[in-house]
Design an enzyme around this catalytic site. Structure first.
Site, PDB file in Angstrom:
ATOM      1  N   ASP A 183       0.838  -1.114  -0.059  1.00  0.00           N
ATOM      2  CA  ASP A 183       0.097   0.088   0.047  1.00  0.00           C
ATOM      3  C   ASP A 183       0.913   1.228   0.109  1.00  0.00           C
ATOM      4  O   ASP A 183       1.959   1.470  -0.782  1.00  0.00           O
ATOM      5  CB  ASP A 183      -0.859  -0.107   1.350  1.00  0.00           C
ATOM      6  CG  ASP A 183      -1.947   1.098   1.340  1.00  0.00           C
ATOM      7  OD1 ASP A 183      -2.923   1.003   0.713  1.00  0.00           O
ATOM      8  OD2 ASP A 183      -1.666   1.894   2.164  1.00  0.00           O
ATOM      9  N   HIS A 226      -7.401  -6.344  -0.263  1.00  0.00           N
ATOM     10  CA  HIS A 226      -6.275  -5.248  -0.554  1.00  0.00           C
ATOM     11  C   HIS A 226      -5.249  -5.581   0.734  1.00  0.00           C
ATOM     12  O   HIS A 226      -3.884  -5.464   0.521  1.00  0.00           O
ATOM     13  CB  HIS A 226      -6.829  -4.080  -0.052  1.00  0.00           C
ATOM     14  CG  HIS A 226      -5.838  -3.152   0.047  1.00  0.00           C
ATOM     15  ND1 HIS A 226      -5.259  -2.324  -1.138  1.00  0.00           N
ATOM     16  CD2 HIS A 226      -5.314  -2.170   1.215  1.00  0.00           C
ATOM     17  CE1 HIS A 226      -4.217  -1.641  -0.582  1.00  0.00           C
ATOM     18  NE2 HIS A 226      -4.414  -1.438   0.685  1.00  0.00           N
TER      19      HIS A 226
END
Length: 314
Positions: free
Chosen positions: A108, A290
């Site tokens: 991320d 994610h």
């Protein structure tokens, strides 16, 4: 102090004008460093399933809570979180341990920092493994301007910049609920809601899908952000246009060997032009969302170790 569930005790290291809370495994493997960089809104603990495995494979594993997180420094100045400062912290961390270079792993926002580090300090990075966020082309316009034109003012990157303090306060007031609702997997597909997604999550009564982590693991994240608040970590977003300017003169091509790990159900799309900017890249896609290394720890470890083994053998 929360029990960190077999997580190493941190040391506090003064580098680049800040104090970083740094967790290590495999100190006996000095000379073979790998640095793991968390994303938002995370904590070094996000790598707890990778640290012992990498240490057992012969790596000196170095995992900082980056500036703005955990018990690391949280400077007040927004510009203290630009890519020069964030990458400078990692360079100074290498200097502290006496390393010329290292393998860097990012997830991320941590991936964004690792890509930026490779652009600004290419001689300090020998290999790259990034999860979720592919290389971002610099493009013709600063990133926030571009996103605002495409997605409007409710896009959370834009909202963080155009309405400073608004989301921060709502997340601070609803820390436990926000993180509980954010760290989910196998969420059902649904139409996007009006409004700003992070504020919506902070206010939502019930989470969707299943939890990414156990209650005791989630409590580590909640406790950390209840102590720090969210502003320092959101300030990373508030430097995206500044970073666009700071990277203007950098060679945009990343030449190190790289592994990009995507989650097939991540909302961040794969990059069709990744190999244009990262010509020595390999790509693996795992069946997850994610939070890749926490949703699929064993598969992530297998992908990382397999790729590193092939790189070291070649």
């Amino acid at each position: 102090m929360l029990n960190m569930i077999d997580f190493p005790e941190p040391t506090h290291i003064s580098v680049n004008g800040v104090d970083l809370e740094v967790f290590e495994a495999g100190r006996e493997n000095k000379g073979n460093p790998i640095v793991l960089c968390h994303g938002w809104p995370e904590h070094a603990f996000a790598w707890h399933s990778q640290m012992p495995v990498l240490a057992a494979a012969g790596y000196h594993v170095i995992v900082p809570n980056q500036r703005g997180y955990g018990n690391s420094s949280r400077p007040d100045d927004v510009t203290a979180y630009d890519i020069e400062h964030l990458s400078g912290d990692l360079v100074a961390l290498l200097d502290h341990f006496g390393y010329d270079d290292a393998t860097f792993v990012g997830h991320d926002w941590g991936a964004m920092v690792v890509w930026g580090l490779a652009l600004l300090h290419p001689n300090r990075v020998n290999k790259i493994i990034n999860l979720s966020l592919p290389y971002q082309e610099r493009g013709e316009q600063p990133w926030i301007e571009f996103l605002e034109q495409i997605f409007g003012g409710d896009h959370y990157f834009v909202h963080f910049n155009r309405q400073p303090g608004v989301a921060d306060a709502i997340l601070d007031e609803n820390t436990s609920r926000f993180l509980r609702n954010l760290y989910r997997k196998n969420e059902p597909l649904k139409e996007p809601e009006p409004g700003m997604v992070m504020i919506n999550l902070a206010k939502a009564e019930a989470p969707l899908g299943g939890p990414v982590m156990s209650d005791s693991e989630l409590a580590i994240f909640v406790s950390s952000f209840e102590k720090t608040g969210f502003t320092a970590s959101i300030n990373w977003y508030r430097n995206l246009d500044r970073n666009w300017h700071l990277l203007a003169d950098a060679d945009p091509i990343i030449r190190q060997p790289a592994l990009m790990i995507y989650g097939a159900r991540d909302l961040i799309p794969p990059s069709a032009r990744l190999a244009t900017f990262v010509p020595n890249v390999d790509v693996i896609t795992l069946d997850c969302g994610h939070w890749i290394q926490q949703e699929k720890p064993e598969e992530t470890n297998k992908a990382i170790l397999g790729w590193l083994g092939r790189q070291n053998a070649s």
